[in-house]
Write a protein that holds these residues in place. Sequence first.
Motif, PDB file in Angstrom:
ATOM      1  N   ARG A 262      14.510  -4.545  -1.781  1.00 38.81           N
ATOM      2  CA  ARG A 262      13.166  -3.980  -1.846  1.00 38.81           C
ATOM      3  C   ARG A 262      12.797  -3.658  -3.294  1.00 38.81           C
ATOM      4  O   ARG A 262      11.671  -3.917  -3.733  1.00 38.81           O
ATOM      5  CB  ARG A 262      13.095  -2.718  -0.982  1.00 38.81           C
ATOM      6  CG  ARG A 262      11.787  -1.954  -1.075  1.00 38.81           C
ATOM      7  CD  ARG A 262      10.591  -2.727  -0.535  1.00 38.81           C
ATOM      8  NE  ARG A 262      10.711  -3.016   0.870  1.00 38.81           N
ATOM      9  CZ  ARG A 262      10.370  -2.179   1.849  1.00 38.81           C
ATOM     10  NH1 ARG A 262       9.912  -0.971   1.546  1.00 38.81           N
ATOM     11  NH2 ARG A 262      10.476  -2.522   3.100  1.00 38.81           N
ATOM     12  N   LEU A 263      13.735  -3.094  -4.046  1.00 41.74           N
ATOM     13  CA  LEU A 263      13.471  -2.778  -5.446  1.00 41.74           C
ATOM     14  C   LEU A 263      13.165  -4.032  -6.252  1.00 41.74           C
ATOM     15  O   LEU A 263      12.365  -3.997  -7.188  1.00 41.74           O
ATOM     16  CB  LEU A 263      14.668  -2.041  -6.052  1.00 41.74           C
ATOM     17  CG  LEU A 263      14.864  -0.593  -5.575  1.00 41.74           C
ATOM     18  CD1 LEU A 263      16.256  -0.099  -5.941  1.00 41.74           C
ATOM     19  CD2 LEU A 263      13.800   0.322  -6.166  1.00 41.74           C
TER      20      LEU A 263
ATOM     21  N   LEU B 178       9.357   6.735  -3.112  1.00 44.14           N
ATOM     22  CA  LEU B 178       9.057   5.486  -2.405  1.00 44.14           C
ATOM     23  C   LEU B 178       7.870   4.766  -3.037  1.00 44.14           C
ATOM     24  O   LEU B 178       6.863   4.472  -2.378  1.00 44.14           O
ATOM     25  CB  LEU B 178       8.803   5.750  -0.917  1.00 44.14           C
ATOM     26  CG  LEU B 178       9.973   6.365  -0.132  1.00 44.14           C
ATOM     27  CD1 LEU B 178       9.583   6.556   1.321  1.00 44.14           C
ATOM     28  CD2 LEU B 178      11.232   5.514  -0.253  1.00 44.14           C
ATOM     29  N   ALA B 179       8.011   4.468  -4.320  1.00 50.38           N
ATOM     30  CA  ALA B 179       6.909   3.871  -5.085  1.00 50.38           C
ATOM     31  C   ALA B 179       6.853   2.360  -4.874  1.00 50.38           C
ATOM     32  O   ALA B 179       6.958   1.573  -5.830  1.00 50.38           O
ATOM     33  CB  ALA B 179       7.063   4.203  -6.568  1.00 50.38           C
ATOM     34  N   TRP B 180       6.638   1.962  -3.635  1.00 50.48           N
ATOM     35  CA  TRP B 180       6.580   0.530  -3.327  1.00 50.48           C
ATOM     36  C   TRP B 180       5.261  -0.084  -3.816  1.00 50.48           C
ATOM     37  O   TRP B 180       5.119  -1.299  -3.857  1.00 50.48           O
ATOM     38  CB  TRP B 180       6.732   0.299  -1.832  1.00 50.48           C
ATOM     39  CG  TRP B 180       7.923   0.928  -1.199  1.00 50.48           C
ATOM     40  CD1 TRP B 180       7.956   1.598  -0.010  1.00 50.48           C
ATOM     41  CD2 TRP B 180       9.281   0.946  -1.683  1.00 50.48           C
ATOM     42  NE1 TRP B 180       9.221   2.036   0.279  1.00 50.48           N
ATOM     43  CE2 TRP B 180      10.065   1.656  -0.728  1.00 50.48           C
ATOM     44  CE3 TRP B 180       9.917   0.470  -2.823  1.00 50.48           C
ATOM     45  CZ2 TRP B 180      11.426   1.875  -0.886  1.00 50.48           C
ATOM     46  CZ3 TRP B 180      11.286   0.697  -2.991  1.00 50.48           C
ATOM     47  CH2 TRP B 180      12.018   1.373  -2.033  1.00 50.48           C
ATOM     48  N   GLY B 181       4.311   0.751  -4.205  1.00 54.23           N
ATOM     49  CA  GLY B 181       3.047   0.241  -4.727  1.00 54.23           C
ATOM     50  C   GLY B 181       3.129  -0.244  -6.162  1.00 54.23           C
ATOM     51  O   GLY B 181       2.200  -0.891  -6.648  1.00 54.23           O
TER      52      GLY B 181
ATOM     53  N   PRO C 189       0.844  -1.205   0.000  1.00 57.12           N
ATOM     54  CA  PRO C 189       0.000   0.000   0.000  1.00 57.12           C
ATOM     55  C   PRO C 189       0.873   1.246   0.000  1.00 57.12           C
ATOM     56  O   PRO C 189       1.832   1.337   0.767  1.00 57.12           O
ATOM     57  CB  PRO C 189      -0.801  -0.119   1.294  1.00 57.12           C
ATOM     58  CG  PRO C 189      -0.769  -1.585   1.632  1.00 57.12           C
ATOM     59  CD  PRO C 189       0.556  -2.078   1.147  1.00 57.12           C
ATOM     60  N   GLY C 190       0.569   2.175  -0.865  1.00 55.25           N
ATOM     61  CA  GLY C 190       1.365   3.393  -0.915  1.00 55.25           C
ATOM     62  C   GLY C 190       1.435   3.963  -2.313  1.00 55.25           C
ATOM     63  O   GLY C 190       0.553   3.751  -3.138  1.00 55.25           O
ATOM     64  N   VAL C 191       2.500   4.677  -2.558  1.00 54.19           N
ATOM     65  CA  VAL C 191       2.672   5.427  -3.795  1.00 54.19           C
ATOM     66  C   VAL C 191       2.937   4.490  -4.970  1.00 54.19           C
ATOM     67  O   VAL C 191       3.638   3.486  -4.835  1.00 54.19           O
ATOM     68  CB  VAL C 191       3.846   6.417  -3.640  1.00 54.19           C
ATOM     69  CG1 VAL C 191       4.157   7.125  -4.957  1.00 54.19           C
ATOM     70  CG2 VAL C 191       3.540   7.439  -2.549  1.00 54.19           C
ATOM     71  N   THR C 192       2.350   4.819  -6.130  1.00 50.44           N
ATOM     72  CA  THR C 192       2.722   4.189  -7.392  1.00 50.44           C
ATOM     73  C   THR C 192       3.330   5.266  -8.286  1.00 50.44           C
ATOM     74  O   THR C 192       3.117   6.469  -8.068  1.00 50.44           O
ATOM     75  CB  THR C 192       1.514   3.549  -8.096  1.00 50.44           C
ATOM     76  OG1 THR C 192       0.537   4.564  -8.367  1.00 50.44           O
ATOM     77  CG2 THR C 192       0.891   2.458  -7.241  1.00 50.44           C
TER      78      THR C 192
ATOM     79  N   VAL D 297       6.792  -4.161 -11.638  1.00 54.76           N
ATOM     80  CA  VAL D 297       7.069  -3.250 -12.752  1.00 54.76           C
ATOM     81  C   VAL D 297       6.320  -3.770 -13.968  1.00 54.76           C
ATOM     82  O   VAL D 297       6.500  -4.925 -14.360  1.00 54.76           O
ATOM     83  CB  VAL D 297       8.574  -3.156 -13.059  1.00 54.76           C
ATOM     84  CG1 VAL D 297       8.823  -2.190 -14.221  1.00 54.76           C
ATOM     85  CG2 VAL D 297       9.368  -2.723 -11.825  1.00 54.76           C
ATOM     86  N   ARG D 298       5.469  -2.915 -14.550  1.00 49.75           N
ATOM     87  CA  ARG D 298       4.644  -3.345 -15.677  1.00 49.75           C
ATOM     88  C   ARG D 298       4.742  -2.326 -16.802  1.00 49.75           C
ATOM     89  O   ARG D 298       4.824  -1.118 -16.557  1.00 49.75           O
ATOM     90  CB  ARG D 298       3.190  -3.524 -15.240  1.00 49.75           C
ATOM     91  CG  ARG D 298       3.038  -4.423 -14.019  1.00 49.75           C
ATOM     92  CD  ARG D 298       1.592  -4.708 -13.717  1.00 49.75           C
ATOM     93  NE  ARG D 298       1.057  -5.691 -14.655  1.00 49.75           N
ATOM     94  CZ  ARG D 298      -0.243  -5.950 -14.784  1.00 49.75           C
ATOM     95  NH1 ARG D 298      -1.117  -5.276 -14.065  1.00 49.75           N
ATOM     96  NH2 ARG D 298      -0.647  -6.861 -15.634  1.00 49.75           N
ATOM     97  N   LEU D 299       4.727  -2.829 -18.021  1.00 48.98           N
ATOM     98  CA  LEU D 299       4.736  -1.983 -19.213  1.00 48.98           C
ATOM     99  C   LEU D 299       3.315  -1.905 -19.764  1.00 48.98           C
ATOM    100  O   LEU D 299       2.733  -2.921 -20.152  1.00 48.98           O
ATOM    101  CB  LEU D 299       5.680  -2.561 -20.273  1.00 48.98           C
ATOM    102  CG  LEU D 299       5.615  -1.922 -21.665  1.00 48.98           C
ATOM    103  CD1 LEU D 299       6.026  -0.458 -21.609  1.00 48.98           C
ATOM    104  CD2 LEU D 299       6.503  -2.690 -22.649  1.00 48.98           C
ATOM    105  N   VAL D 300       2.755  -0.701 -19.784  1.00 48.39           N
ATOM    106  CA  VAL D 300       1.414  -0.483 -20.322  1.00 48.39           C
ATOM    107  C   VAL D 300       1.562  -0.198 -21.812  1.00 48.39           C
ATOM    108  O   VAL D 300       2.144   0.824 -22.206  1.00 48.39           O
ATOM    109  CB  VAL D 300       0.703   0.675 -19.607  1.00 48.39           C
ATOM    110  CG1 VAL D 300      -0.654   0.950 -20.233  1.00 48.39           C
ATOM    111  CG2 VAL D 300       0.545   0.350 -18.122  1.00 48.39           C
TER     112      VAL D 300
END
Length: 316
Positions: free
Chosen positions: A288-289, A251-254, A134-137, A294-297
Amino acid sequence: MATILAADIGGTNSRFGHFEAGHGGEARLVESRSFPTASVGSLHELLRNLGASGFGLDPAAADRIVLAVAGPVFDGARCRLTNAAWGIDLDDPAVALSRDRTFLINDFVAQALGCGTARAERSALTVQEGAARPGVTAALGAGTGLGLCALAPLPGGGVLPIPSEGGHAPLAFTREEAAFLEFLRARTGHSHAFGDIVVSGSGLSSLHEFLTGRRLSPAEIAGEIGPGSQTTRWFARFFGRACRAYTLHVLAWGGVYLCGGLAVRNPFLVTEPAFLDEFRDCPAYGERLARVPVRLVTDPDIGLHGAARQGQLLLG
């Protein structure tokens, strides 16, 4: 049924969409048009061309108009396009759009909002499996320039877009890449490297010329390189480095969404192993990274749908 006129005005192309928004669900695209941004010199001319194309929605009849523009937005009304020779001022009488119903947002705010739609999920390719926290994307894209935006969750639900001009921030180079840095400095006249001149179409052209001695357009380069080529490895490394930096900054852990014309048309630029090797290369947060999804749209119109999503939010 409410109507939304959405636009994604980039440095290369300007796309328009007529959307219908009902109660619940995502807005439905009725029709769309696309024009080269350089073919006009103002928003007024662009709207005139839209009307002449037979587009079915008159801007005066739209319930909301959302213009997503490639450049920083000031006071919600003005923007100087970063990679085009003109700008937008909604207070200009020639524009003739209702100020109560018209909204200007950064194009990567629209990209980030679009990445959260079901349409994006249907077109997404997995670059790295992970467990979203939960958090930033974050959304990043290489095209005419390097675009970035983060989405922060709000306590009551929904998200807060956080625009960025990080494509103009300095990009680190290693000792192995020093000669390319000097090549870029001589080519551009800039004192340093940054995302817009490295992780972009012009950056791909410069990189390929440095490595091969041949000056080609991004489309020509994409036609002759592929997985494993030297140009691909270097570009993937720079893209991974830019993504790692932004992920750590916000901090884009989302999760991280990749978009933008270069990777959409040439997925091998991010599925190349050098991309993830560089993305994970952090002494303190490498583990963590490696767990960040990680997704390509791959949908090229995702910014248009993001602008429509903003229009739905404005409709309430």
